[in-house]
Design a protein around this motif. Structure first.
Motif, mmCIF file in Angstrom:
data_model
loop_
_atom_site.group_PDB
_atom_site.id
_atom_site.type_symbol
_atom_site.label_atom_id
_atom_site.label_comp_id
_atom_site.label_asym_id
_atom_site.label_seq_id
_atom_site.Cartn_x
_atom_site.Cartn_y
_atom_site.Cartn_z
ATOM 1 N N LYS A 61 0.182 -3.037 9.363
ATOM 2 C CA LYS A 61 -1.106 -3.318 9.037
ATOM 3 C C LYS A 61 -1.593 -3.007 7.538
ATOM 4 N N PHE A 62 -0.495 -2.339 6.807
ATOM 5 C CA PHE A 62 -0.511 -1.887 5.534
ATOM 6 C C PHE A 62 0.061 -2.869 4.488
ATOM 7 N N ASN B 80 -6.312 -3.903 9.320
ATOM 8 C CA ASN B 80 -6.910 -3.455 10.580
ATOM 9 C C ASN B 80 -8.322 -3.636 10.444
ATOM 10 N N TYR C 157 -5.124 -3.247 3.754
ATOM 11 C CA TYR C 157 -5.061 -2.779 5.111
ATOM 12 C C TYR C 157 -5.745 -3.862 5.998
ATOM 13 N N LYS D 191 -12.047 -1.068 6.409
ATOM 14 C CA LYS D 191 -11.275 -0.896 5.156
ATOM 15 C C LYS D 191 -10.323 0.315 5.212
ATOM 16 N N PHE D 192 -9.393 0.430 4.221
ATOM 17 C CA PHE D 192 -8.483 1.337 4.271
ATOM 18 C C PHE D 192 -9.086 2.702 4.342
ATOM 19 N N GLY E 132 -0.799 4.125 2.136
ATOM 20 C CA GLY E 132 -0.824 3.786 3.739
ATOM 21 C C GLY E 132 0.665 3.574 4.390
ATOM 22 N N ASN F 189 0.708 -1.266 0.024
ATOM 23 C CA ASN F 189 0.159 -0.148 0.075
ATOM 24 C C ASN F 189 0.834 1.310 -0.010
#
Length: 432
Positions: A134-135, A176, A174, A179-180, A113, A110
């Motif tokens: 997390k990215f 986490n 992403y 969503k992003f 991110g 990403n």
């Protein structure tokens, strides 16, 4: 006596047949360049181990010598679940960081991110996001064999020479919850008066949220798609061309093109990854040495010269080729291959490797008896003016006959491949 004679005859016929197959038919079916085989047998260097925790780097100095003064090193992988490859790459990264001054690690991950902190810096000063993992896809972050990599990166943050972790992929991975979070970028764009009014801001935000949520399954009306592209055009003109915000919009355009690509090719993604990387190299890390961690299918050079396409049927270019067009003198591309075993990504089915064909690169290296080895293809280019096509399983564990010396500068050989083990122990496809 008669029976014994027949047995001897059958044995003789079998032996002659095997010898014909081994020494004549095989070479007819899989012809090879004797000079290239001699080069491999003479110039392949054994690698002692791939344990990143081991202080024994015997053989890695050969890789370092091949890399030489290169400022960018690509580290490929045949598939995204290749555990021994990840161990070897981690060990190489440690060597490059500690002994050769490579301070930047760019993932096939990403772009927005992993580089989002740049949005607040006009001078593009970079610092790694403390939550960078997390990215990055769990195919790497949840792979036990990548644990030492991330431990090493994290520990480096406390030293005078931290490893800067960045990303070049337009896809917005992403891991986490949710969503992003595109809202952060939207608010920064809003504060830069990019939107004409609140209605435009709301419509663009909703369209991006749909793309981020559904990506390849996203459904947007023609009017909304046109509005997105018109917004990208207008916004770029209002921003400093070399700023992070301008590059973010270019990356979002690439993400949109890739998600909505009805031809189902990787072209838009690969083109944007190359653009993102070159922006990072030129504008953010111009004074640093960079390592790139990605699939070999994205990183090899010379896509235009392939006799046939690999990957998706409609692919016509890849990231490595576009980057090599611009920085070939600064670049070293290291590929990986393996001889046998199993593979497969985390949380996906595992599969038995296709056995390399006779007279393949893997078969030549196997003759050396090395469990791990390195061959510098650049040495072959210096020694031979003749191109050489040969079989190798360099991409997606599939045999192809190419001039691989034009695609990779060197190859790291692994005798036995095996898939990642899961740090969470939830991979239902895990091998027993």
């Amino acid at each position: 006596m008669k029976t014994k004679s027949w047995l001897l005859l059958f044995f003789a016929i079998g032996l002659v047949s095997w010898l014909c197959y081994r020494f004549f038919i095989v070479d007819f079916l899989y012809p090879y360049d004797k000079n290239f085989k001699d080069f491999v047998l003479t110039n392949t260097r054994p690698i002692e181990n791939i344990d990143p925790k081991s202080s024994n780097y015997e053989g890695y100095e050969e890789i370092a010598a091949a890399i030489g003064d290169s400022k960018v090193v690509f580290l490929g992988e045949q598939d995204h679940g290749d555990a021994p490859t990840f161990l070897a790459k981690t060990k190489i990264i440690k060597y490059l960081h500690e002994k050769m001054g490579f301070d930047v690690l760019v993932f096939e991950s990403n772009f927005l991110g992993l580089n989002r902190a740049l949005a607040n810096h006009d001078d593009l000063s970079f610092s790694s996001d403390p939550e960078y993992k997390k990215f990055i896809s769990p195919i790497w972050t949840n792979c036990t064999e990548c644990s030492e990599l991330f431990s090493y990166v994290d520990s480096s943050q406390l030293t005078e020479r931290p490893i800067f972790v960045s990303g070049m992929d337009s896809r917005l991975f992403y891991s986490n919850e949710g969503k992003f979070p595109i809202a952060q970028l939207i608010e920064i764009l809003d504060s830069a008066t990019i939107f004409d009014d609140s209605s435009e801001k709301e419509n663009i935000t909703k369209s991006l949220e749909v793309l981020i949520r559904d990506e390849y399954e996203a459904s947007l009306s023609t009017a909304k798609i046109d509005s997105l592209y018109n917004f990208f055009d207008k916004a770029e003109k209002r921003l400093k061309p070399k700023s992070f915000l301008a590059q973010s919009l270019r990356s979002l355009r690439g993400f949109t093109l890739n998600a909505l690509d009805t031809a189902e090719s990787n072209n838009a993604r690969d083109i944007q990854m190359s653009d993102n990387f070159l922006w990072l190299k030129n504008e953010v890390f111009s004074d640093k040495k960079i390592i790139v961690w990605a699939s070999s299918s994205h990183l090899f050079k010379g896509y235009r010269d392939l006799p046939y396409h690999i990957g998706r049927d409609n692919d016509s270019i890849n990231t490595g080729t576009l980057i090599a067009d611009r920085i070939s003198d600064e670049l070293y591309v290291l590929g990986f291959t393996s001889n046998r075993g199993k593979a497969g990504r985390l949380y996906n089915p595992k599969y038995e490797l296709v056995k390399p064909v006779k007279n393949s690169f893997e078969a030549f290296v196997e003759e050396t008896g090395a469990e791990y080895a390195f061959t510098n293809f650049k040495d072959y280019e210096l020694q031979s003016s003749k191109k050489s096509t040969f079989w190798m399983n360099g991409i997606a564990h599939s045999p192809n006959k190419f001039d691989w010396t034009e695609m990779f500068d060197g190859i790291f050989y692994i005798e036995e491949m095996y898939p990642c083990s899961d740090v969470l122990n939830i991979d239902k496809f895990a091998l027993d």
